[in-house]
Motif scaffolding. Structure first.
Motif: not given
Length: 457
Positions: A115-120, A181-188
């Protein structure tokens, strides 16, 4: 011996049945695999439940209706899964229901990873939460039926305590990923990857665990019950050996033994569970997003670490303790702390140190209360309806947190802490009712006695 005092429309639990023998058996590998399966199931439930609150910081929707929507995502789809799995486990079986929820787990975890967005993210969170609701409800149903009487309370308390461990791991992963990492993608991605190995362990242990013999007998499937008994517990001859009543339950007369009315069971378990769900959500999950978003993961971490430590102590001796007493004393402690907290917050002069000290004390009492009420609300029902009635009380209690989250999103901290104190006070009143009208379900009481299907003589 146990005297059967009630029959379902199908087949009742017979005196000296295979389930009677199974509940008095020694701990076997079947119980070990079941404990592993259920503990990791609880772990994942907490991990998933907290995802929505962590995910609330992934995307720039703060201050909008969308930021509130993601916070109610957890209780909303959790109760939908509960409503689905409760009747399903009664109709299809405890073990088969787990295969359905595990498949949904796999789909949801893979979806979150990509997933890459709120809606996905929202749809896959919904799938995970649906599965988690069904998982936990079925675990709470099956544990009482599968685990030996001598270890039933201890097993259930430890399994529920893995919820605290799951919340702890989620918070740690979220904090480390965000700070390093301060990265949303890495956290997810870290959260999703941490999830997958647990799912593998869960799938294998579920394969190795038995179906509930008590459920099979309630369905009239005595031959299947015999086969499970022979494969996992004992030989057919040993399985049919009369089961002696535990000394602690031997009484010369049944005088004074009274089964609580169904409405009392439903009312008490629902109110106590609702106070726990709403109160814990207010002070662990939404207090961060509402008042200090940067500390959301830290509130969740503190609540679960304290809960796990306290839970580990209580769980170890749970079979020797009174369920009613644990509920009463922990509720008194919670109510005292919450009203004191409201008083100091209302003065507007509470220090950060004092606030966190009181919060830690609150989490400790809640840890005992949560393990006890989660155990209680799965053990009071007849076998043929245990999944459905457990689901009913959980659907209402968890669902009640949704309007609370919506309403309190714009409240002041004074209003917020006042509601918290009132909610827990209502829970205490319900527990006082149970002290007057309920029965003891701890201290090694057989599940048949706790559910009202049998009584000691």
């Amino acid at each position: 011996m146990y005297v059967y005092i009630s029959r379902d429309a199908t087949v009742g639990l017979m005196q000296n049945s295979f389930s009677d023998a199974a509940q008095e058996s020694k701990w076997t590998s079947a119980h070990s695999w079941t404990f592993i399966a259920f503990s990791f199931g609880m772990f994942l439930e907490a991990y998933i439940y907290g995802l929505s609150f962590i995910a609330s910081g992934w995307y720039p929707v703060s201050g909008s209706i969308l930021s509130t929507l993601i916070l109610i995502w957890s209780p909303l789809f959790l109760i939908i899964g509960i409503a689905f799995a409760g009747p399903l486990s009664d109709a299809l079986g405890r073990k088969r229901t787990f295969y359905v929820t595990m498949l949904l787990y796999a789909i949801g975890a893979i979806g979150i990873y990509f997933s890459t967005s709120y809606f996905t993210t929202l749809p896959f969170l919904a799938i995970l939460l649906f599965a988690a609701g069904g998982e936990m409800n079925t675990i709470m149903t099956a544990t009482h039926e599968v685990m030996p009487r001598r270890h039933r309370s201890k097993s259930m308390y430890w399994e529920v305590n893995f919820i605290n461990l799951g919340g702890t791991v989620l918070a740690v992963v979220a904090i480390i990923a965000a700070n390093l990492y301060n990265s949303v993608s890495f956290q997810r991605e870290m959260i999703a990857v941490t999830f997958l190995p647990i799912l593998v362990i869960l799938a294998y242990s579920r394969y190795k665990m038995p179906e509930s013999i008590r459920w099979l007998e309630a369905k009239g499937r005595s031959q299947d019950a015999s086969n499970i008994m022979q494969k996992y517990y004992a030989t057919p001859y040993e399985a049919q050996t009369p089961v002696a009543q535990p000394a602690s339950l031997q009484t010369p007369t049944v005088t004074g033994f009274k089964i609580p009315a169904l409405w009392v069971k439903i009312l008490v378990t629902t109110i106590v569970a609702a106070s726990n769900t709403i109160g814990f959500t207010l002070m662990a999950y939404t207090i961060g997003p509402f008042f200090n978003p940067s500390l959301t993961a830290y509130y969740i971490l503190a609540a679960n670490v304290v809960g796990f430590i306290v839970g580990a102590i209580i769980a170890t001796v749970a079979d020797r303790l009174s369920r009613r007493s644990l509920l009463l004393y922990s509720s008194v402690g919670i109510v005292a702390v919450t009203w004191v907290m409201y008083y100091y917050v209302g003065l507007g002069a509470i220090s950060i140190t004092l606030f966190w000290a009181m919060l830690i004390l609150f989490y400790g009492f809640v840890g005992v209360n949560y393990l006890s009420e989660d155990t209680l609300k799965g053990e009071l029902w007849h076998t043929s309806r245990r999944g459905t009635l457990t689901a009913l009380t959980r659907f209402i209690s968890i669902g009640s947190s949704i309007p609370v989250i919506l309403v309190t999103a714009t409240w002041s901290i004074q209003q917020y802490t006042l509601l918290n104190a009132i909610v827990w006070s209502c829970g205490l009143l319900a527990i006082l009712l149970w002290r007057a009208k309920g029965v003891e379900t701890g201290k090694g009481v057989p599940i048949g006695v706790a559910s009202g299907e049998t009584k000691p003589v």
